[in-house]
Design a protein around this motif. Sequence first.
Motif, PDB file in Angstrom:
ATOM      1  N   LYS A  88     -63.386  -8.501  12.839  1.00  0.00           N
ATOM      2  CA  LYS A  88     -64.238  -8.032  13.922  1.00  0.00           C
ATOM      3  C   LYS A  88     -65.433  -8.959  14.140  1.00  0.00           C
ATOM      4  CE  LYS A  88     -66.868  -4.502  13.198  1.00  0.00           C
ATOM      5  NZ  LYS A  88     -67.375  -3.161  12.934  1.00  0.00           N
ATOM      6  N   ASN A  89     -65.905  -9.602  13.065  1.00  0.00           N
ATOM      7  CA  ASN A  89     -67.116 -10.411  13.159  1.00  0.00           C
ATOM      8  C   ASN A  89     -66.899 -11.910  12.962  1.00  0.00           C
ATOM      9  OD1 ASN A  89     -68.705  -8.101  13.529  1.00  0.00           O
ATOM     10  ND2 ASN A  89     -68.797  -7.764  11.322  1.00  0.00           N
ATOM     11  N   THR A 109     -66.614 -19.084  10.129  1.00  0.00           N
ATOM     12  CA  THR A 109     -67.799 -18.992  10.978  1.00  0.00           C
ATOM     13  C   THR A 109     -68.955 -18.322  10.243  1.00  0.00           C
ATOM     14  OG1 THR A 109     -66.922 -16.970  11.950  1.00  0.00           O
ATOM     15  CG2 THR A 109     -66.555 -19.018  13.163  1.00  0.00           C
ATOM     16  N   THR A 110     -68.762 -17.935   9.005  1.00  0.00           N
ATOM     17  CA  THR A 110     -69.873 -17.430   8.199  1.00  0.00           C
ATOM     18  C   THR A 110     -70.762 -18.572   7.704  1.00  0.00           C
ATOM     19  OG1 THR A 110     -68.531 -17.483   6.194  1.00  0.00           O
ATOM     20  CG2 THR A 110     -68.593 -15.411   7.419  1.00  0.00           C
ATOM     21  N   TYR A 119     -72.047 -19.242  20.205  1.00  0.00           N
ATOM     22  CA  TYR A 119     -72.616 -18.065  20.862  1.00  0.00           C
ATOM     23  C   TYR A 119     -72.143 -16.798  20.162  1.00  0.00           C
ATOM     24  CZ  TYR A 119     -73.496 -14.556  24.426  1.00  0.00           C
ATOM     25  OH  TYR A 119     -73.905 -13.434  25.076  1.00  0.00           O
ATOM     26  N   SER A 120     -70.838 -16.759  19.852  1.00  0.00           N
ATOM     27  CA  SER A 120     -70.246 -15.620  19.149  1.00  0.00           C
ATOM     28  C   SER A 120     -69.400 -16.157  18.011  1.00  0.00           C
ATOM     29  CB  SER A 120     -69.381 -14.807  20.115  1.00  0.00           C
ATOM     30  OG  SER A 120     -68.667 -13.815  19.419  1.00  0.00           O
ATOM     31  N   THR A 121     -69.332 -15.432  16.901  1.00  0.00           N
ATOM     32  CA  THR A 121     -68.591 -15.932  15.723  1.00  0.00           C
ATOM     33  C   THR A 121     -67.146 -15.453  15.679  1.00  0.00           C
ATOM     34  OG1 THR A 121     -69.417 -14.068  14.425  1.00  0.00           O
ATOM     35  CG2 THR A 121     -70.652 -16.158  14.300  1.00  0.00           C
ATOM     36  N   ASN A 122     -66.667 -14.788  16.717  1.00  0.00           N
ATOM     37  CA  ASN A 122     -65.267 -14.344  16.700  1.00  0.00           C
ATOM     38  C   ASN A 122     -64.555 -14.583  18.023  1.00  0.00           C
ATOM     39  OD1 ASN A 122     -66.573 -12.428  18.178  1.00  0.00           O
ATOM     40  ND2 ASN A 122     -65.532 -10.684  17.235  1.00  0.00           N
ATOM     41  N   CYS A 123     -65.090 -15.428  18.897  1.00  0.00           N
ATOM     42  CA  CYS A 123     -64.484 -15.678  20.199  1.00  0.00           C
ATOM     43  C   CYS A 123     -63.487 -16.831  20.116  1.00  0.00           C
ATOM     44  CB  CYS A 123     -65.573 -15.975  21.237  1.00  0.00           C
ATOM     45  SG  CYS A 123     -66.524 -17.435  20.865  1.00  0.00           S
ATOM     46  N   ALA A 129     -63.571 -24.224  17.188  1.00  0.00           N
ATOM     47  CA  ALA A 129     -64.526 -24.942  16.339  1.00  0.00           C
ATOM     48  C   ALA A 129     -64.077 -24.935  14.882  1.00  0.00           C
ATOM     49  CB  ALA A 129     -65.912 -24.318  16.469  1.00  0.00           C
ATOM     50  N   VAL A 130     -63.562 -23.809  14.411  1.00  0.00           N
ATOM     51  CA  VAL A 130     -63.050 -23.729  13.038  1.00  0.00           C
ATOM     52  C   VAL A 130     -61.865 -24.681  12.871  1.00  0.00           C
ATOM     53  CG1 VAL A 130     -61.858 -22.213  11.397  1.00  0.00           C
ATOM     54  CG2 VAL A 130     -63.918 -21.433  12.528  1.00  0.00           C
TER      55      VAL A 130
END
Length: 184
Positions: A88-89, A109-110, A119-123, A129-130
């Motif tokens: 979720k995050n 993304t942590t 901007y968001s860590t789960n989009c 990016a990962v």
Amino acid sequence: MAFSVRLLLGQIQRCRPIVAINQTARCLSQAAPQPEPSADENESVNPTFVNRNPRNLELLALAVKERGWKTIWPRREFYHRLEFSRTKNYVTANVFSSSSAVPVLTCSTTEWALKKDLYSTNCVSACEAVGQVLAHRCHQAGITRMVFRTVPWIYRSDAVQSFRTALKEGGITLSEPRRKFVST
């Protein structure tokens, strides 16, 4: 003052013959002759060769792959396996070796370096990016091929597709060669 000048001139005159002797000694010396290597020495093979690169057989596709049972999913026949998970995050990607349960490489993304630019860590852009960062880390570790299998209904999502294309654009091949069997 005159005494110090005479003392200095006396030291210079005493040192002058020593310098001349050293220069003639240098001129007479020559380099020692080096023996020429023979062709037999260059072609000989060490009988006690030890392979210090443990991944050499993997790169040649000669290392043993653990097969496991046919009913196990995901299959255990790999040298390196990529595992991608979205919560979720956060978005996380791990690379596992066949010999250990601890991940060899990880990216998420942590991590603050990724999190601060997103901007968001789960989009979808976070997944891309990962993928880019993981591809760079894999190249630094020398891993260019790995197995990536996901559940088909998850595989169709835009996030997983962007992660996969980022890895491919980074130079990672998401399949491994079939194992070669050498007859003895």
